[in-house]
Design a protein around this motif. Structure first.
Motif, PDB file in Angstrom:
ATOM      1  N   ARG A   1     -14.576  -0.098  -2.443  1.00 51.24           N
ATOM      2  CA  ARG A   1     -15.297   0.365  -3.638  1.00 51.24           C
ATOM      3  C   ARG A   1     -15.362  -0.739  -4.679  1.00 51.24           C
ATOM      4  O   ARG A   1     -16.402  -0.995  -5.285  1.00 51.24           O
ATOM      5  CB  ARG A   1     -14.549   1.549  -4.256  1.00 51.24           C
ATOM      6  CG  ARG A   1     -15.008   2.855  -3.738  1.00 51.24           C
ATOM      7  CD  ARG A   1     -14.466   3.903  -4.709  1.00 51.24           C
ATOM      8  NE  ARG A   1     -14.355   5.168  -4.020  1.00 51.24           N
ATOM      9  CZ  ARG A   1     -13.388   6.034  -4.227  1.00 51.24           C
ATOM     10  NH1 ARG A   1     -12.429   5.779  -5.105  1.00 51.24           N
ATOM     11  NH2 ARG A   1     -13.378   7.180  -3.597  1.00 51.24           N
TER      12      ARG A   1
ATOM     13  N   PRO B   1      -0.832   5.238  -7.510  1.00 46.77           N
ATOM     14  CA  PRO B   1      -1.925   4.435  -6.951  1.00 46.77           C
ATOM     15  C   PRO B   1      -1.488   2.992  -6.851  1.00 46.77           C
ATOM     16  O   PRO B   1      -0.427   2.629  -7.371  1.00 46.77           O
ATOM     17  CB  PRO B   1      -3.024   4.615  -7.989  1.00 46.77           C
ATOM     18  CG  PRO B   1      -2.304   4.822  -9.280  1.00 46.77           C
ATOM     19  CD  PRO B   1      -1.012   5.513  -8.943  1.00 46.77           C
ATOM     20  N   ASN B   2      -2.311   2.168  -6.226  1.00 45.83           N
ATOM     21  CA  ASN B   2      -1.954   0.766  -6.012  1.00 45.83           C
ATOM     22  C   ASN B   2      -3.032  -0.124  -6.628  1.00 45.83           C
ATOM     23  O   ASN B   2      -3.581  -1.016  -5.984  1.00 45.83           O
ATOM     24  CB  ASN B   2      -1.806   0.526  -4.503  1.00 45.83           C
ATOM     25  CG  ASN B   2      -1.102  -0.781  -4.182  1.00 45.83           C
ATOM     26  OD1 ASN B   2      -0.409  -1.340  -5.033  1.00 45.83           O
ATOM     27  ND2 ASN B   2      -1.292  -1.266  -2.973  1.00 45.83           N
TER      28      ASN B   2
ATOM     29  N   THR C   1      -1.592   3.721   5.619  1.00 50.42           N
ATOM     30  CA  THR C   1      -1.700   3.344   4.202  1.00 50.42           C
ATOM     31  C   THR C   1      -2.727   2.233   3.993  1.00 50.42           C
ATOM     32  O   THR C   1      -3.595   2.352   3.142  1.00 50.42           O
ATOM     33  CB  THR C   1      -0.332   2.933   3.612  1.00 50.42           C
ATOM     34  OG1 THR C   1       0.183   1.822   4.342  1.00 50.42           O
ATOM     35  CG2 THR C   1       0.670   4.074   3.644  1.00 50.42           C
TER      36      THR C   1
ATOM     37  N   LYS D   1     -10.582   1.572   1.892  1.00 48.59           N
ATOM     38  CA  LYS D   1     -11.725   2.238   1.241  1.00 48.59           C
ATOM     39  C   LYS D   1     -11.704   2.037  -0.262  1.00 48.59           C
ATOM     40  O   LYS D   1     -12.751   1.900  -0.902  1.00 48.59           O
ATOM     41  CB  LYS D   1     -11.668   3.747   1.539  1.00 48.59           C
ATOM     42  CG  LYS D   1     -12.283   4.125   2.850  1.00 48.59           C
ATOM     43  CD  LYS D   1     -13.792   4.287   2.680  1.00 48.59           C
ATOM     44  CE  LYS D   1     -14.448   4.682   3.990  1.00 48.59           C
ATOM     45  NZ  LYS D   1     -15.915   4.661   3.868  1.00 48.59           N
ATOM     46  N   VAL D   2     -10.503   2.080  -0.824  1.00 50.49           N
ATOM     47  CA  VAL D   2     -10.356   1.863  -2.264  1.00 50.49           C
ATOM     48  C   VAL D   2     -10.772   0.426  -2.599  1.00 50.49           C
ATOM     49  O   VAL D   2     -11.498   0.182  -3.568  1.00 50.49           O
ATOM     50  CB  VAL D   2      -8.887   2.119  -2.709  1.00 50.49           C
ATOM     51  CG1 VAL D   2      -8.731   1.907  -4.204  1.00 50.49           C
ATOM     52  CG2 VAL D   2      -8.437   3.520  -2.314  1.00 50.49           C
TER      53      VAL D   2
ATOM     54  N   ASN E   1      -5.041   1.383   6.057  1.00 49.79           N
ATOM     55  CA  ASN E   1      -6.339   1.837   6.548  1.00 49.79           C
ATOM     56  C   ASN E   1      -7.088   2.631   5.476  1.00 49.79           C
ATOM     57  O   ASN E   1      -8.224   2.300   5.117  1.00 49.79           O
ATOM     58  CB  ASN E   1      -6.140   2.676   7.825  1.00 49.79           C
ATOM     59  CG  ASN E   1      -7.439   2.859   8.593  1.00 49.79           C
ATOM     60  OD1 ASN E   1      -8.523   2.699   8.041  1.00 49.79           O
ATOM     61  ND2 ASN E   1      -7.348   3.198   9.864  1.00 49.79           N
ATOM     62  N   VAL E   2      -6.436   3.639   4.929  1.00 47.24           N
ATOM     63  CA  VAL E   2      -7.115   4.455   3.910  1.00 47.24           C
ATOM     64  C   VAL E   2      -7.378   3.611   2.652  1.00 47.24           C
ATOM     65  O   VAL E   2      -8.441   3.697   2.037  1.00 47.24           O
ATOM     66  CB  VAL E   2      -6.315   5.738   3.582  1.00 47.24           C
ATOM     67  CG1 VAL E   2      -7.009   6.544   2.484  1.00 47.24           C
ATOM     68  CG2 VAL E   2      -6.146   6.605   4.828  1.00 47.24           C
ATOM     69  N   GLU E   3      -6.398   2.755   2.302  1.00 44.18           N
ATOM     70  CA  GLU E   3      -6.568   1.959   1.084  1.00 44.18           C
ATOM     71  C   GLU E   3      -7.726   0.957   1.189  1.00 44.18           C
ATOM     72  O   GLU E   3      -8.280   0.527   0.163  1.00 44.18           O
ATOM     73  CB  GLU E   3      -5.272   1.230   0.729  1.00 44.18           C
ATOM     74  CG  GLU E   3      -5.299   0.628  -0.661  1.00 44.18           C
ATOM     75  CD  GLU E   3      -3.898   0.385  -1.202  1.00 44.18           C
ATOM     76  OE1 GLU E   3      -3.256   1.355  -1.632  1.00 44.18           O
ATOM     77  OE2 GLU E   3      -3.449  -0.767  -1.175  1.00 44.18           O
TER      78      GLU E   3
ATOM     79  N   SER F   1       0.822  -1.219   0.000  1.00 44.99           N
ATOM     80  CA  SER F   1       0.000   0.000   0.000  1.00 44.99           C
ATOM     81  C   SER F   1       0.847   1.256   0.000  1.00 44.99           C
ATOM     82  O   SER F   1       0.308   2.360  -0.015  1.00 44.99           O
ATOM     83  CB  SER F   1      -0.946   0.005   1.191  1.00 44.99           C
ATOM     84  OG  SER F   1      -0.198  -0.042   2.397  1.00 44.99           O
TER      85      SER F   1
END
Lengths: 431, 431
Positions: free
Chosen positions: B385, B345-346, B375, B381-382, B377-379, B341
């Motif tokens: 989605r 972008p990843n 990293t 969300k990605v 944690n926020v990812e 992460s």
């Protein structure tokens, strides 16, 4: 009742007027509480107070009008985004970093609660539809200076400039390439090709802004600074979201007033107080909490080692390049010289702090760390080692934008102030 | 009373024996509580249990003997440090990531409390003089995959490999240069020049370890996995701190047993249960808390999308290169393909998660996020989605190594399990 006379425009921009009114009221209260606490302010600070107020009204109208006339703009969050290049392509950079505690909890829609208040404040405004700039840009450019921001940009689909993590040759090459790509990006937005003439003008303009901030902050080196740490912060906070010539004119007026004050022996401070350097994370517009905690406790913040302080204005771009490539390289070099804690190792920052202590006659250092900012938090230990070697005491404050811990902070700050005074008395006795 | 028969050696290595005894006792309790909860374990898991125990005894003695005979070693924290190259230079990489909660608070001497428990556990062992490996290396090699680690390395004066933050051409060039510097570094430590022959052997050896882990984890794709998620984790945890041939031999035995189990229809699980993919941060040796919370609540962890899971063994190094340069490039390429992460972008990670869901027949995803890991944690969300688009539900667990919140976690996990069962029943009814 209109909060500030711009309701029509704000409605057009999709702003939630009820919430926005509450936000503006909150910000005014905080402004009055913090900056309003300064006694004996220079009269010309009035312009900067008004500029804060205008950031939710008049300045919004200016940018809206500029855009209606065909002007382009981008949102930015970091002083690594090269403003000269954006301006040269006819793209206005609008700093979006949030400093208000009001919006922090609105970020919960997307972000964890344990990331820094700056990010949460910024996106809390966007998510609550209270950021007047949300629709006033053609794109947003983020960077990779910290984990939380880096991943936030991914989540929100922003442009990302890769700031490297070391300062070797390949890192410089990588950054130069990022700067070149940024140039292409802003040219693409505006359809305006950056010419050497225009870029040179913009380099000179941005340098003037930095040099002006250097001059204003230079007054803080004096034994009796004619401007307080709070007011110097306010000038820095306002610097990035103002029409540059208007900002420079207001600064000139302030500088004249400060010169007159020095001649007349007028200090910004009423009583004596220990001089401290404030080091670490930025205090964007809306947040002056730590400055306030320090200065309302009798300490003098004589220097800001932060992105809302010297990190923005320390270095100018070399103006001697003749051609476009040379200018772009000079810009890339200048930005790579910033001593952000994102670098490993960041020895330049240690050297800069030690130099600033001498230049500003600081007796102590206060680390100002936004909650959950790992890089500045851990790096404060590196700084402390260097400080211990030169016998300069430090105090670490880790806090967010909320005033809930203010009294606790003040207790710690006052003790630190007493320690500094006692040391100073010892030095006098020994000499 | 000796805790494990290695007191003399541990004393020699500067280990605080009293504290170390307490640590070992604590770790045994946690091991018994977590891995000991698995019913119907493969008999050959015994070797892996013993390997955990040996990490504070027998393995320490092995490495100490190796070093006494002139062998060199380095401490590492991350799967980005190319093990093939270290081994080819005659330098043994020792993974130092801490997974025990016992030592977390000992990190306070240097580190903030609000950084991830992995870092705090690791340095808590070092600072409390309970890490037996502290004196068993000639250097430590960190990397820049997250803010807290990056700055920790600076503070502690470690070697740092710069893992870039994007995957463009210059990023690849930068990383290749870091890998080359690492080769020089390990050659410098051992005085052994890396030859193509030796490097090829080490590439093949490390690839065999990865391929073996692929085979073991492949059993988890079956409708009735013959190995539990907890036991599969244990194999991964042990993988990096064992003599490779011994590890491979133990794995072969396990694989035979798993094959026999499949033939006989023996499942690792007693009752039915929803299948989940566990995604996010690693669970280093000592920490199996989230796996335990899930599997003791009736869920089946059928895949680990983490650095103690597939991120370590997904990709092999291309073995076709003929010369040293080609091999180094193949190694650099393979490591850059890791979907940490830290990248922006990843998108590869999103694709990998979606593919794993299909391959392992996962009905849901559990995000396993170590506290304060911005990293992942926020990812999450990605990832969420992308999961929403394919109608796969997810649960996010943010936690540290402490068992204090275990019952709270289990309540959430059980609800998530019920949701997955209800969805599965609906699907059956609809078909």
């Amino acid at each position: 009742m209109e909060a500030n006379g711009y309701d029509g425009l704000l409605r057009e921009l999709g702003v939630d007027l009820t919430l926005h009114r509450d936000l503006v009221r909150y910000n005014r209260d905080i402004h009055r509480r913090t900056f309003g606490s300064v006694r004996n302010r220079p009269a010309s600070m009035r312009w900067f107070d008004d500029a804060v107020e205008a950031s939710h009204g008049g300045r919004v109208a200016e940018i809206a009008a500029y855009r209606k006339a065909g002007g382009r703009s981008i949102g930015t969050f970091c002083i690594y985004v090269p403003e000269e290049i954006a301006l040269a392509a006819g793209v206005l950079p609008i700093p979006l970093c949030g400093g208000t505690n009001w919006s922090v909890d609105y970020a919960d829609r997307m972000f964890p609660r344990d990331i820094c208040p700056l990010i949460r404040s910024t996106f809390g405004m966007a998510f609550s539809n209270t950021c007047p700039y949300k629709k006033l840009h053609d794109g947003v450019v983020g960077e990779t200076t910290c984990d939380a921001k880096k991943k936030a940009w991914d989540l929100l689909g922003f442009q990302v400039m890769e700031v490297p993590q070391k300062k070797g040759d390949l890192d410089h090459a990588l950054w130069l390439s990022e700067v070149r790509q940024f140039l292409k990006y802003v040219e693409g937005l505006s359809g305006v090709a950056v010419t050497p003439e225009r870029l040179r003008e913009c380099i000179i303009l941005a340098n003037r802004r930095r040099a002006t901030l250097q001059r204003i902050n230079g007054f803080r080196r004096l034994p009796e600074p004619p401007i307080s740490g709070l007011d110097a912060l306010l000038v820095s906070q306002v610097a990035l979201n103002q029409d540059i010539p208007a900002f420079l004119a207001a600064c000139e007026e302030l500088i004249h007033e400060l010169e007159r004050r020095v001649q007349r022996g007028i200090s910004a401070y009423q009583g004596p107080g220990p001089r401290v350097l404030l080091a670490g994370t930025p205090s964007p517009m809306g947040n002056a909490k730590v400055h306030y905690a320090l200065e309302s406790s009798g300490l003098r913040v004589v220097a800001d080692e932060s992105c809302t302080g010297i990190r923005y204005y320390r270095d100018l771009v070399d103006e001697s390049a003749e051609d476009l490539d040379g200018m772009i390289e000079a810009i890339a070099d200048r930005y790579m010289s910033i001593d952000c804690s994102c670098f490993s190792p960041n020895t330049e920052r240690v050297e800069h702090v030690l130099r600033m202590i001498k230049e500003y006659g600081a007796e102590g250092v206060v680390h100002n760390i936004l909650s959950f900012c790992h890089t500045y938090n851990v790096e404060s230990k590196v700084i402390d080692r260097a400080l211990a070697a030169v016998h300069v005491p430090s105090l670490k404050i880790v806090t967010d934008y909320s005033f809930e811990d203010l009294e606790q902070l003040k207790v710690r700050v006052e003790s630190f102030g007493e320690l500094l005074c006692a040391r100073s008395a010892e030095t006098v006795a020994a000499s």
